[in-house]
Design an enzyme around this catalytic site. Structure first.
Site: not given
Ligand SMILES: Nc1ncnc2c1ncn2[C@@H]1O[C@H](COP(=O)(O)OP(=O)(O)OP(=O)(O)O)[C@@H](O)[C@H]1O
Ligand SMILES: CC(C)(CO)[C@@H](O)C(=O)NCCC(=O)O
Ligand SMILES: [K+]
Length: 254
Positions: A6-7, A9-10, A12, A107, A109
């Site tokens: 699952d890739v 933006n923050t 993988i 998206g 995801d």
């Molecule tokens: N404890 C924390 N304090 C501050 N920011 C945080 C913290 N944990 C996560 N984040 C930030 O919250 C955002 C979402 O993090 P999360 O780990 O939920 O990402 P994710 O679910 O893997 O998202 P994606 O699927 O979009 O990559 C990121 O910008 C991350 O830097």
């Molecule tokens: C909204 C995010 C960034 C969440 O990861 C992603 O699902 C995405 O880039 N979606 C494309 C735009 C949309 O879902 O309408």
């Molecule tokens: K996600």
């Protein structure tokens, strides 16, 4: 064994499934400048630590919302796993009826979350994913993906305050003692934690009202737990929902 990616933006997030059982899962940073071999070192190390050999992996599925790193990840999988990945996108069977104006715009995801959510929790359903963006997805009683809402993620919001306001620090995202902060950090924590919890409740109630439904509300994503405990509408947190969706989509294309 299948390998799921699952890739985001923050992050993988990757997982290994033996049948329906998730035996391992890992979280890596999404780094737009990492090379095939840099990701390859990470993957090789993770497999080694888990006692898994690349030859044991029968198939790979990947969903990505970061187009610029797709070719790197495809080459990573071919070179280090020896398989062509199945990529969630046009042309693959998800089994989901997508009613977005342009289904290709949703998206991957969100699609994968919806597939897993329907299977595990039934419909009507709202999925809230707290990732880089916070996304809401509404799936109606017939199992159709109707659409949703996209909000700046918790990390983005906290980071924006720090970047744009000279006197606001970077904070730990934690629950404050009160909704009324009496120092800067507590005030920021209150705004973010109670603000996001209230946002979930507000959007969920609006969905219920506009569509005249009582959907279950399920949360996922890195920061879901922190918000879910303060939300009045989130029923449960399912941290690995996206990986589960990838496994299901893989099976539907077997
Ligand atoms: N404890 C924390 N304090 C501050 N920011 C945080 C913290 N944990 C996560 N984040 C930030 O919250 C955002 C979402 O993090 P999360 O780990 O939920 O990402 P994710 O679910 O893997 O998202 P994606 O699927 O979009 O990559 C990121 O910008 C991350 O830097
Ligand atoms: C909204 C995010 C960034 C969440 O990861 C992603 O699902 C995405 O880039 N979606 C494309 C735009 C949309 O879902 O309408
Ligand atoms: K996600």
């Amino acid at each position: 064994m299948i390998l799921v990616f699952d890739v985001g933006n923050t992050n993988i997030v990757l997982g290994l499934y033996k049948g329906r059982e998730l035996t391992h899962h890992w979280r890596l940073s999404t780094n737009r400048s990492s090379t095939v071999d840099e990701y390859g070192i990470l993957l090789t190390n993770l497999f080694q630590l888990a006692g898994v050999r690349a030859e044991q992996i029968e198939g790979v599925i990947l969903s990505s919302v970061v187009p610029p790193i797709m070719s790197t990840l495809e080459r990573l999988i071919v070179k280090y796993v020896g398989k062509e990945p199945l990529i969630v996108g046009p042309g693959i069977k998800t089994g989901l009826n997508i009613r977005y104006e342009n289904p290709r715009e949703v998206g991957a995801d969100r699609i994968v979350n919806a597939v897993a959510g329907i299977e595990k929790y039934g419909t009507p359903l709202v999925i809230v994913d707290f990732g880089t963006a916070t996304t809401f997805d509404y799936i109606d009683a017939t199992g159709a993906y109707i659409g949703g809402a996209i909000v700046p993620g918790i990390g983005i919001s906290a980071e924006a305050l720090y970047q744009r306001a000279a006197k606001l620090p970077r904070i730990e995202l934690a629950k404050p003692k009160s909704v009324i902060g009496r120092n800067t950090v507590a005030a920021m924590q209150a705004g973010i934690v109670y603000g996001y919890a209230g946002q979930v409740d507000g959007i969920s109630r609006r969905i219920a009202k506009e569509f005249n439904v009582k959907p279950r509300i399920i949360a996922t994503g890195g920061l879901a737990e922190l918000i879910a405990v303060e939300s009045e509408t989130i029923e449960l947190v399912d941290p690995l929902l996206t990986l589960e969706g990838l496994r299901i989509v893989y099976e539907r294309n077997g």
